[in-house]
Write a protein that holds these residues in place. Sequence first.
Motif, PDB file in Angstrom:
ATOM      1  N   GLY A  16       0.794  -1.220   0.000  1.00 34.23           N
ATOM      2  CA  GLY A  16       0.000   0.000   0.000  1.00 34.23           C
ATOM      3  C   GLY A  16       0.826   1.270   0.000  1.00 34.23           C
ATOM      4  N   ILE A  17       2.094   1.163  -0.386  1.00 38.21           N
ATOM      5  CA  ILE A  17       2.977   2.333  -0.433  1.00 38.21           C
ATOM      6  C   ILE A  17       3.497   2.486  -1.857  1.00 38.21           C
ATOM      7  N   HIS A  41       0.681  -3.594  -4.332  1.00 39.82           N
ATOM      8  CA  HIS A  41      -0.276  -2.498  -4.470  1.00 39.82           C
ATOM      9  C   HIS A  41      -1.347  -2.900  -5.481  1.00 39.82           C
ATOM     10  N   PRO A  42      -2.606  -2.800  -5.111  1.00 35.25           N
ATOM     11  CA  PRO A  42      -3.669  -3.226  -6.034  1.00 35.25           C
ATOM     12  C   PRO A  42      -3.962  -2.221  -7.151  1.00 35.25           C
ATOM     13  N   LYS A  43      -3.472  -0.987  -7.022  1.00 32.73           N
ATOM     14  CA  LYS A  43      -3.850   0.050  -7.987  1.00 32.73           C
ATOM     15  C   LYS A  43      -2.690   0.520  -8.860  1.00 32.73           C
ATOM     16  N   HIS A  44      -1.472   0.355  -8.418  1.00 32.97           N
ATOM     17  CA  HIS A  44      -0.326   0.839  -9.170  1.00 32.97           C
ATOM     18  C   HIS A  44       0.471  -0.341  -9.715  1.00 32.97           C
ATOM     19  N   ALA A  47       6.062   0.804  -8.474  1.00 33.10           N
ATOM     20  CA  ALA A  47       6.347   1.683  -7.333  1.00 33.10           C
ATOM     21  C   ALA A  47       7.852   1.811  -7.204  1.00 33.10           C
ATOM     22  N   PHE A  48       8.336   3.043  -7.173  1.00 31.74           N
ATOM     23  CA  PHE A  48       9.770   3.307  -7.064  1.00 31.74           C
ATOM     24  C   PHE A  48      10.552   2.603  -8.181  1.00 31.74           C
ATOM     25  N   GLY A  49       9.919   2.484  -9.342  1.00 36.60           N
ATOM     26  CA  GLY A  49      10.576   1.831 -10.469  1.00 36.60           C
ATOM     27  C   GLY A  49      10.550   0.315 -10.420  1.00 36.60           C
ATOM     28  N   HIS A  50       9.861  -0.256  -9.438  1.00 36.25           N
ATOM     29  CA  HIS A  50       9.765  -1.704  -9.312  1.00 36.25           C
ATOM     30  C   HIS A  50       8.356  -2.153  -9.698  1.00 36.25           C
ATOM     31  N   PRO A  51       8.203  -3.305 -10.312  1.00 32.04           N
ATOM     32  CA  PRO A  51       6.862  -3.826 -10.581  1.00 32.04           C
ATOM     33  C   PRO A  51       6.171  -4.203  -9.274  1.00 32.04           C
ATOM     34  N   THR A  52       4.865  -4.086  -9.236  1.00 30.40           N
ATOM     35  CA  THR A  52       4.104  -4.452  -8.048  1.00 30.40           C
ATOM     36  C   THR A  52       3.312  -5.728  -8.307  1.00 30.40           C
ATOM     37  N   VAL A  53       2.837  -6.325  -7.238  1.00 29.96           N
ATOM     38  CA  VAL A  53       1.882  -7.438  -7.308  1.00 29.96           C
ATOM     39  C   VAL A  53       0.666  -7.024  -6.489  1.00 29.96           C
ATOM     40  N   PRO A  54      -0.532  -7.571  -6.831  1.00 31.72           N
ATOM     41  CA  PRO A  54      -1.747  -7.096  -6.151  1.00 31.72           C
ATOM     42  C   PRO A  54      -1.905  -7.601  -4.723  1.00 31.72           C
ATOM     43  N   ARG A  55      -1.353  -8.762  -4.404  1.00 32.38           N
ATOM     44  CA  ARG A  55      -1.521  -9.331  -3.068  1.00 32.38           C
ATOM     45  C   ARG A  55      -0.177  -9.828  -2.541  1.00 32.38           C
ATOM     46  N   LEU A  56      -0.087  -9.921  -1.231  1.00 35.57           N
ATOM     47  CA  LEU A  56       1.155 -10.363  -0.616  1.00 35.57           C
ATOM     48  C   LEU A  56       1.525 -11.772  -1.065  1.00 35.57           C
ATOM     49  N   ALA A  65      10.297  -9.134   6.297  1.00 36.68           N
ATOM     50  CA  ALA A  65       9.629  -7.980   6.907  1.00 36.68           C
ATOM     51  C   ALA A  65       8.603  -7.408   5.954  1.00 36.68           C
ATOM     52  N   VAL A  66       7.387  -7.204   6.449  1.00 37.48           N
ATOM     53  CA  VAL A  66       6.305  -6.614   5.655  1.00 37.48           C
ATOM     54  C   VAL A  66       5.854  -5.339   6.345  1.00 37.48           C
ATOM     55  N   MET A  67       5.861  -4.222   5.593  1.00 39.69           N
ATOM     56  CA  MET A  67       5.386  -2.954   6.141  1.00 39.69           C
ATOM     57  C   MET A  67       4.096  -2.558   5.445  1.00 39.69           C
ATOM     58  N   SER A  68       3.083  -2.241   6.257  1.00 42.08           N
ATOM     59  CA  SER A  68       1.792  -1.824   5.720  1.00 42.08           C
ATOM     60  C   SER A  68       1.634  -0.319   5.818  1.00 42.08           C
ATOM     61  N   GLY A  69       1.202   0.296   4.705  1.00 41.25           N
ATOM     62  CA  GLY A  69       0.863   1.709   4.710  1.00 41.25           C
ATOM     63  C   GLY A  69      -0.628   1.933   4.659  1.00 41.25           C
ATOM     64  N   MET A  70      -1.407   0.884   4.945  1.00 41.48           N
ATOM     65  CA  MET A  70      -2.867   0.955   4.828  1.00 41.48           C
ATOM     66  C   MET A  70      -3.521   1.266   6.169  1.00 41.48           C
ATOM     67  N   ALA A  71      -4.819   1.572   6.127  1.00 43.62           N
ATOM     68  CA  ALA A  71      -5.575   1.886   7.336  1.00 43.62           C
ATOM     69  C   ALA A  71      -5.815   0.626   8.162  1.00 43.62           C
ATOM     70  N   ALA A  72      -6.436   0.813   9.342  1.00 47.73           N
ATOM     71  CA  ALA A  72      -6.518  -0.257  10.340  1.00 47.73           C
ATOM     72  C   ALA A  72      -7.197  -1.519   9.818  1.00 47.73           C
ATOM     73  N   ALA A  73      -8.371  -1.372   9.188  1.00 48.34           N
ATOM     74  CA  ALA A  73      -9.114  -2.559   8.756  1.00 48.34           C
ATOM     75  C   ALA A  73      -8.329  -3.343   7.709  1.00 48.34           C
ATOM     76  N   ARG A  74      -7.785  -2.648   6.695  1.00 47.90           N
ATOM     77  CA  ARG A  74      -7.011  -3.326   5.653  1.00 47.90           C
ATOM     78  C   ARG A  74      -5.715  -3.911   6.220  1.00 47.90           C
ATOM     79  N   THR A  75      -5.118  -3.219   7.188  1.00 46.18           N
ATOM     80  CA  THR A  75      -3.906  -3.737   7.826  1.00 46.18           C
ATOM     81  C   THR A  75      -4.198  -5.042   8.554  1.00 46.18           C
ATOM     82  N   THR A  76      -5.347  -5.106   9.221  1.00 53.31           N
ATOM     83  CA  THR A  76      -5.733  -6.339   9.909  1.00 53.31           C
ATOM     84  C   THR A  76      -5.914  -7.482   8.920  1.00 53.31           C
TER      85      THR A  76
END
Length: 684
Positions: A16-17, A41-44, A47-56, A65-76
């Motif tokens: 989500g970042i 990231h589901p929408k981009h 990110a930072f020149g790297h390809p993304t995937v929609p799900r972990l 290590a996984v860092m979440s930039g999402m809100a509480a419900a999505r983080t849970t």
Amino acid sequence: MSLERLLKPSSVAFVGISDSSPFADFVAPTLDSDAEVFFVHPKHATAFGHPTVPRLRDIGRPVDAVMSGMAAARTTELAEEAADLDVGGLVLVAGGFAEVGPEGRALQDRLRAAARRGGMSVIGPNGLGYVNVRRGISLTIASRHKRRPGGISVVSQSGAMLSGVAMAAWDNRGLGLNVIVSAGNEAVTDLADYVEYFVDDPDTTAIGLVVEQVRRPREFFAAVRRAHAAGKPVVVLKLGRSDRTRRLAASHTAALAGDAWVYDVALRQAGVALAYDPEELVDRLQFFDQIPAERWSTVDGLAVLSMTGGFASLAYDVAAQEGLGIPALEGLGDWVRSSIPGVTVPNPLDATGFGGAIWDQIVDRYTRSPDVDSVLYVHPLADEDAGSGGSLVGVLAAAAADDTKPYVLVNCSGTPAEWTDAHRGAIALGHGIRGSMRGLATMGAFVRHRARAAAAPAAVPEVARPRVPLVEVPEGRMLPFAAAMELLRGAGIPVAPYYLVPEDAATAEVPFAGPYVVKLADVGHRTEHGAVRLHVEPADLPAAVKELREIADGHGLSPLTAVQPMVAGAGEAFIGIQGAGELGPLVVFGLGGVLVEALGRVGGRMAPFTRDDARELIDEFAPVKVMHGFRGQPPWDLDALAGILVAAGRLAAGGAGWLASLDINPLIWSADGFVAVDALCLVS
């Protein structure tokens, strides 16, 4: 759940970042680290020149290590997804969990359950994340303040306070940081876990903590003991020292801070140094990152050298204020007086302008003295002082290179200029006079604590609650007077004789001589009801008993009456027991009678504790002089008093499951010894 994969990751996933995220600049340094980086990231698409995937799970491989930039419900939801994958741990910065109420607590419960199911450590939620300064791993939403790599690891329960520590560390050029963590709500991983990890982390030399609440005291203090045994000091900045700041702490971290005085007692007893702001935290840690452990000393023989009387005088005054003694070193007195015109005081040494000519001799005499175990040199050490000060520092550095004691170079203000870096290794750079004295005092205290830490108190057997009917009083449920006195007697605390007048008896056949104290036995605070009579002669005893029973009848109190000998003492002490406080069982001690209120001073120890702990507690009152001999009066039997305090500690620990509080007031001292004449015991 190990923190190793989370804090030293070989692979990192940001969820989500993206480049447009408000966190983008803060996490960007991780891309330059040696960790493999993934973006979810589901929408981009990138990110930072790297390809993304929609799900972990689409990464398709383990992630440390996984860092979440999402809100509480999505983080849970992310945590629940990660629990079914091979993920080392999560860094969760979102708010909206236990700190906001029932709905947030429900999310935090789900988060905790997912972490336990997946065996994952969790930093946060509701925090700033962490930075591994040495490795350039930045999983944080904290600003990119300058951070120098080093050996100090810091954990803060207050997010923004972590930035304060980082900035203070940058200002102190002698100190560097290893890992800094914002603990947040500590839904899964708490202070005890972090300390345990840093004990075994070879990159950590000392540990700093910013604390609002210790959630698991037993585990936390066990981890601190492990840290000290491993030679890693712990320094704590305790927040929430007033009612208002405690409310502020509760509003943003859901961590209600406990009584700051109890924290101070427990931490000092555990050998933890206390700081009161970020700068002091860094000051107290600074030399553990610069001076090898084999050079640490008790700093009982600190030699302070200077070229001016002002700095020498100031160093002495500040050392005294910080509890650090500067010995007179009279063994060097004759040489100093014969070698430096006008100088009579060997320590601190004001070498004056004449000292420069024999500086090499001064350094040799002081550093080789058997009475010197540490050396501090204070001098103007700005960029412009490289010429005049360089040769002086060089002589000191040469001596330090061949020595085994700590040497500290102190600027008259701030940290010494960069030109002094040439002597790093042999000499530590101190941050100002006060900061340097705090650092040395902390070093000395730690070395002394480690030397005696092996004398831990023995295990305490459980103390059963007396099986007697309890008395309901406004403060709670109280043990009857006789049961409370026998509880003390059974614990090894001497008690005064007493006789209970049967309720149906018109008079009393007391088995000891008068005069007497006569009181309603099973009343919590007798003075409020006028339920105590002093200096009662045997002939007046029936009338006193009758009068007290009338008071009991008028106030709805128990008519049971106790008679005791009127004990004449030379002094009184107060001992209080708290069975189940936030940090565990506690013994409080002070002078009794009116002095406990007049002085407004008590000391304490977490229970159980050793006789050495008890003597240290008693000696905290040496300046008051009452117990230690005053105006021709002999001192109390302090060994016997220490034994009573140890017994109280064993009672506190053994009865922690049921004993809410117990007041022994007064404990009377006389030529015949100590005796407790009363006890108020409340049952939880």
